[in-house]
Structure formats: structure tokens, C-alpha cells
Design an enzyme around this catalytic site. Structure first.
Site, short mmCIF file in Angstrom:
data_model
loop_
_atom_site.label_atom_id
_atom_site.label_comp_id
_atom_site.label_asym_id
_atom_site.label_seq_id
_atom_site.Cartn_x
_atom_site.Cartn_y
_atom_site.Cartn_z
N ILE A 68 0.87 -1.17 0.00
CA ILE A 68 0.00 0.00 0.00
C ILE A 68 0.91 1.22 0.00
O ILE A 68 1.84 1.31 0.80
CB ILE A 68 -0.96 0.00 1.22
CG1 ILE A 68 -1.85 1.26 1.21
CG2 ILE A 68 -0.21 -0.11 2.53
CD1 ILE A 68 -2.91 1.25 2.32
N SER A 69 0.69 2.14 -0.93
CA SER A 69 1.56 3.31 -1.06
C SER A 69 1.47 4.19 0.18
O SER A 69 0.44 4.24 0.86
CB SER A 69 1.17 4.13 -2.29
OG SER A 69 1.37 3.40 -3.47
N GLN A 70 2.55 4.91 0.45
CA GLN A 70 2.55 5.83 1.58
C GLN A 70 1.51 6.93 1.35
O GLN A 70 1.22 7.30 0.20
CB GLN A 70 3.94 6.44 1.78
CG GLN A 70 4.37 7.38 0.66
CD GLN A 70 5.81 7.84 0.81
OE1 GLN A 70 6.68 7.32 0.15
NE2 GLN A 70 6.03 8.81 1.67
#
Length: 220
Positions: A68-70
Site C-alpha cells: 500500500i503506497s505511503q
């Protein structure tokens, strides 16, 4: 489910607000995007063991060698995508992943078409978005490099994995005036690029270094 969506302790509204303040300090200006991220429970998009880290500014594993992207990257790419118009009508997302970026886009666009090559990931994402009552999303289990030509052209395309070069099929599915955000490169030498389709071709801007999982072909 209500308690899960609201969050407690490290997933509480207070922790979420610290994330929003950090995004503002990092230069995110859109109040619309900040409000959507403030009200979207990021912790439900990851395994319970990692939920307490949901509002840290870091990418986290979601299984299948995916992440999951920051929060900053989610906010930045969304802000860049929305910069060309007040509201997007038709958005193509390449890489449903856990569904968090999908959920953010679904609250800012009329309809999101989301493509994912890993079927179990997309199934979990679909269930989470259903829990959030976000029903303006269509899902396709497919190779992301093919896009989703049935619903083209798109006024926005967001790609959540890094190919070595921009896939030609995605360029062809952009509307005139449409914008695509895509990381390009390998390993630690990736760069976020913004592509704008014009009447005569494509304008490409190189924006900033990023780190994404590699763009892979095929389906799983």
C-alpha cells in the site's frame, strides 16, 4: 464493522489527523483531497497486525509482494491528477492493490475503472469498498498493460506500479486533455511522470523520485 471503520488507539481519528497535518507540511494543498483522506479509514485496507501503522508515512506490505503506497504518494498523485479539472468523470486505475487509492479516487471522480492482475487482492479490495458504500467502481482482473479499452477514453489514468517505459495501450486510452500519473524506471531509479494528451501528441513532465513495485504482465 462500525468500530473497525472508526478506529481506536493508533487507528483513531486523532492519529488520522496527525497524518493530515503531515500531508499539509509536505505540500498537499487540496482541501478536497485532505478531507477525503481524513475520512477514509486507511487501517481497514491492511492486515490487522499492521493496522496500528496505517497512518505512518510509509508503504506497507499487503501480501503477494505488493504494498500500500505511503499516504503522501497517494495524496500527491491524486492532487496532480485532479489539477487539470475540478472533477474527473472517467478514471482508469492500474493496480487496484488493497483498494485504498481506489477508495480515494472513487470519492473524487464520477466513476473509477480499476484493473488488477492478482485476483485475491482485488476481491479483498472490492469487499472493503463495498463496506465503505463506494459503488461507483468497476473492477477488471487483467494485465494492467492492456488498460481497459471498453470504457476509454479516460480523462484520468493513475498507475500504481513502475514499468520501464509508458505502455502504448495506456497512451491510446487517454482522452484529449486527459492526464496520466505513472512511475517509470527500475528498482531505486524510478521517477513519477505526468503525461498530458494534447491534440498533437503527448506532453511528458518528470516530477520526482518514487519507489513502486515493478509493473508485471500476466494475471494471477
Amino acid at each position: 464493522m462500525i468500530q473497525s471503520l472508526q478506529g481506536i488507539g493508533m487507528t483513531s481519528a486523532r492519529t488520522r489527523e496527525r497524518m493530515i497535518n503531515r500531508l499539509i507540511q509536505q505540500g498537499i494543498c487540496s482541501h478536497k483531497i485532505l478531507d477525503v483522506m481524513r475520512n477514509t479509514p486507511r487501517h481497514i485496507f491492511m492486515d490487522e497486525a499492521l493496522a496500528h501503522r496505517a497512518y505512518e508515512d510509509t508503504a506497507l506490505p499487503i501480501g503477494y509482494n505488493q504494498t500500500i503506497s505511503q499516504p503522501y504518494i497517494v495524496a500527491k498523485m491524486t492532487e496532480l491528477l485532479l489539477a487539470a479539472s475540478a472533477r474527473l468523470t472517467c478514471v482508469l486505475e492500474i493496480g487496484t492493490g488493497c483498494g485504498y487509492q481506489t477508495a480515494i479516487l472513487a470519492q473524487l471522480a464520477d466513476h473509477v475503472y480499476s484493473v488488477e492482475r492478482i485476483a485475491p487482492l482485488q476481491k479483498k479490495a472490492k469487499d472493503r469498498l463495498w463496506d465503505l458504500k463506494l459503488k461507483n467502481v468497476s473492477y477488471l482482473h487483467s494485465d494492467g498493460g492492456w488498460g481497459w479499452p471498453d470504457h476509454a477514453p479516460y480523462d484520468g489514468i493513475l498507475v500504481a506500479a513502475a514499468p520501464p517505459e509508458i505502455p502504448e495501450m495506456l497512451l491510446q486510452q487517454m482522452a484529449i486533455g486527459g492526464v496520466m500519473l505513472i512511475p517509470i524506471g527500475k528498482d531505486d531509479k524510478q521517477q513519477l511522470q505526468r503525461v498530458t494528451r494534447t491534440e498533437s501528441g503527448y506532453d511528458i513532465e518528470k516530477l520526482e523520485p518514487v519507489v513502486f513495485v515493478p509493473f508485471l504482465s500476466g494475471r494471477k
